[in-house]
Write a protein that holds these residues in place. Structure first.
Motif, mmCIF file in Angstrom:
data_model
loop_
_atom_site.group_PDB
_atom_site.id
_atom_site.type_symbol
_atom_site.label_atom_id
_atom_site.label_comp_id
_atom_site.label_asym_id
_atom_site.label_seq_id
_atom_site.Cartn_x
_atom_site.Cartn_y
_atom_site.Cartn_z
ATOM 1 N N ALA A 1 0.842 -1.182 0.000
ATOM 2 C CA ALA A 1 0.000 0.000 0.000
ATOM 3 C C ALA A 1 0.880 1.235 0.000
ATOM 4 N N GLY A 2 0.610 2.149 -0.919
ATOM 5 C CA GLY A 2 1.426 3.339 -1.047
ATOM 6 C C GLY A 2 0.989 4.453 -0.119
ATOM 7 N N PRO A 3 1.710 5.564 -0.141
ATOM 8 C CA PRO A 3 1.342 6.712 0.700
ATOM 9 C C PRO A 3 0.009 7.299 0.250
ATOM 10 N N ALA A 4 -0.713 7.857 1.178
ATOM 11 C CA ALA A 4 -1.979 8.498 0.841
ATOM 12 C C ALA A 4 -1.734 9.640 -0.133
ATOM 13 N N ILE A 5 -2.623 9.790 -1.090
ATOM 14 C CA ILE A 5 -2.486 10.847 -2.091
ATOM 15 C C ILE A 5 -2.757 12.204 -1.441
ATOM 16 N N ALA A 6 -1.862 13.144 -1.693
ATOM 17 C CA ALA A 6 -2.038 14.491 -1.151
ATOM 18 C C ALA A 6 -3.266 15.140 -1.773
ATOM 19 N N ILE A 7 -4.115 15.728 -0.951
ATOM 20 C CA ILE A 7 -5.364 16.322 -1.423
ATOM 21 C C ILE A 7 -5.396 17.794 -1.056
ATOM 22 N N ASP A 8 -5.564 18.644 -2.060
ATOM 23 C CA ASP A 8 -5.677 20.085 -1.861
ATOM 24 C C ASP A 8 -7.037 20.386 -1.230
ATOM 25 N N GLU A 9 -7.024 21.025 -0.084
ATOM 26 C CA GLU A 9 -8.267 21.319 0.624
ATOM 27 C C GLU A 9 -9.163 22.294 -0.129
ATOM 28 N N LYS A 10 -8.615 22.981 -1.139
ATOM 29 C CA LYS A 10 -9.427 23.908 -1.921
ATOM 30 C C LYS A 10 -10.268 23.196 -2.978
ATOM 31 N N LEU A 11 -10.018 21.930 -3.203
ATOM 32 C CA LEU A 11 -10.789 21.190 -4.207
ATOM 33 C C LEU A 11 -12.223 20.995 -3.752
ATOM 34 N N PRO A 12 -13.162 20.879 -4.693
ATOM 35 C CA PRO A 12 -14.544 20.571 -4.327
ATOM 36 C C PRO A 12 -14.640 19.220 -3.639
ATOM 37 N N ALA A 13 -15.728 19.011 -2.907
ATOM 38 C CA ALA A 13 -15.914 17.766 -2.161
ATOM 39 C C ALA A 13 -15.893 16.556 -3.075
ATOM 40 N N GLU A 14 -16.474 16.697 -4.285
ATOM 41 C CA GLU A 14 -16.502 15.561 -5.213
ATOM 42 C C GLU A 14 -15.094 15.160 -5.651
ATOM 43 N N ALA A 15 -14.236 16.157 -5.832
ATOM 44 C CA ALA A 15 -12.859 15.873 -6.229
ATOM 45 C C ALA A 15 -12.126 15.150 -5.110
ATOM 46 N N LYS A 16 -12.333 15.579 -3.881
ATOM 47 C CA LYS A 16 -11.698 14.916 -2.749
ATOM 48 C C LYS A 16 -12.162 13.473 -2.637
ATOM 49 N N THR A 17 -13.450 13.249 -2.833
ATOM 50 C CA THR A 17 -13.981 11.889 -2.781
ATOM 51 C C THR A 17 -13.362 11.026 -3.862
ATOM 52 N N PHE A 18 -13.219 11.602 -5.061
ATOM 53 C CA PHE A 18 -12.599 10.879 -6.173
ATOM 54 C C PHE A 18 -11.191 10.440 -5.803
ATOM 55 N N LEU A 19 -10.382 11.350 -5.278
ATOM 56 C CA LEU A 19 -8.996 11.047 -4.952
ATOM 57 C C LEU A 19 -8.895 10.044 -3.806
ATOM 58 N N ARG A 20 -9.791 10.142 -2.812
ATOM 59 C CA ARG A 20 -9.757 9.205 -1.689
ATOM 60 C C ARG A 20 -10.160 7.795 -2.114
ATOM 61 N N GLY A 21 -10.818 7.687 -3.262
ATOM 62 C CA GLY A 21 -11.219 6.379 -3.764
ATOM 63 C C GLY A 21 -10.122 5.654 -4.517
ATOM 64 N N LEU A 22 -8.949 6.274 -4.661
ATOM 65 C CA LEU A 22 -7.820 5.639 -5.337
ATOM 66 C C LEU A 22 -6.978 4.846 -4.335
ATOM 67 N N HIS A 23 -6.308 3.822 -4.832
ATOM 68 C CA HIS A 23 -5.563 2.916 -3.951
ATOM 69 C C HIS A 23 -4.106 2.807 -4.429
ATOM 70 N N PRO A 24 -3.275 3.770 -4.072
ATOM 71 C CA PRO A 24 -1.886 3.774 -4.529
ATOM 72 C C PRO A 24 -1.077 2.621 -3.945
ATOM 73 N N GLN A 25 -0.136 2.126 -4.742
ATOM 74 C CA GLN A 25 0.789 1.076 -4.314
ATOM 75 C C GLN A 25 2.220 1.600 -4.450
#
Length: 314
Positions: free
Chosen positions: A30-54
């Motif tokens: 499991a890779g590091p959590a993807i950095a998420i810009d807090e200025k992004l819309p909620a939908e964008a944050k949800t999209f990025l949190r749904g990814l599973h980096p290795q």
């Protein structure tokens, strides 16, 4: 919402040191959590949190190759890579059907101004490098420019911006020791004031070519060149699949050399017979991945996916 440029790389250089033995299974983790810009819309944050980096060692089964990512890079598997390329970056699904994964640097997000390496493999057969010192790549460039008007009419009819090949951002060069070919193209798009950059490095193997493709903007040329060199060293074919393992008595040959690879593979051989569109069917498929992301086009892709700007209007 912040406008992002994209540097997506398909660059591969043979790396012997630290390669996993052929009998060992690479240790993907499991890779590091993807950095998420807090200025992004909620939908964008949800999209990025749904990814599973290795991270760690990731095997690309189709190529019989391994990416030794350590903890410096992270890998998104094929299905998630395609979601990023289509839903987030606005590419049509048909141009990403062969994508095997996407690699980015630790601490970077698909919404950032950062390169991402789109991984593909072409089971072309063995590509001969005997023409490495004799090719006229300016002639290849001229051939690639032919027929752009007709191709762009088709692109406009399909609702995509027109694309023009300006020239080499880096002329093709071959590393005979690593069996890697690298070149970069400068591209002009009708929907961007900034020219695009397509940076491509191919690693030749026994039965095909492993490719990582970086798409960025021309102002990022130096940055992408450096990233291509460093990240490229993380890739290696497994024992038995390397270029040196080719057996002319049993293995398939591609039927073209390095110039054919630059020009779009086997399409070069038939271009004069069936026209330039046959050539570009392969050529543009390789460079379209991420092309809509450079300049201001990423804003439109974000709006299409997420439906609104964030409250501060960025």
């Amino acid at each position: 919402m912040r406008t992002s440029s994209r540097a997506i790389a398909l660059c591969v250089v043979l790396a012997a040191a630290g390669a996993a033995p052929a009998h060992a299974q690479p240790a993907a983790a499991a890779g590091p959590a993807i950095a998420i810009d807090e200025k992004l819309p909620a939908e964008a944050k949800t999209f990025l949190r749904g990814l599973h980096p290795q991270s760690g060692d990731v095997r690309i089964a189709a190529a019989k190759a391994v990416l030794h990512l350590g903890d410096r890079y992270y890998f998104l598997p094929a299905d998630e890579a395609k979601r990023v390329l289509t839903q987030l970056w606005g590419n049509p699904p048909e141009v990403v059907s062969d994508v095997l994964g996407l690699v980015m640097e630790k601490g970077k997000s698909p919404t950032d101004d950062a390169w991402g390496a789109v991984i593909t493999y072409r089971d072309t057969g063995y590509v001969s490098d005997e023409d490495a010192t004799t090719q006229d790549y300016d002639a290849v460039l001229a051939s690639l420019k032919e027929g752009e008007a007709a191709e762009n009419e088709q692109r406009k009819a399909a609702g995509f911006p027109t694309l023009s090949l300006v020239g080499w951002a880096q002329p093709p060069s071959y590393d005979a020791g690593a069996h890697s070919l690298i070149w970069a193209r400068e591209l002009a798009s009708s929907d961007s004031k900034v020219n695009g950059l397509n940076y491509d490095v191919r690693l030749l193997g026994r039965t095909g070519v492993l490719s990582l493709n970086m798409v960025a903007t021309m102002p990022m040329l130096a940055q992408v060149r450096q990233a291509a060199t460093e990240f490229g060293r993380s890739a290696d074919f497994e024992s038995g699949a390397r270029y040196a393992d080719y057996d002319a008595a049993t293995d398939k040959a591609a039927g073209y050399g390095l110039a054919g690879l630059v020009g779009g593979g086997a399409a070069v051989a038939v271009a004069k017979k069936v026209g330039f569109l046959a050539l570009l069917a392969k050529f543009w498929k390789l460079i379209l991945v991420g092309i809509l992301a450079f300049g201001g086009a990423i804003v439109g892709a974000f709006r299409k996916l997420f439906g609104r700007r964030n409250e501060d209007g960025e």
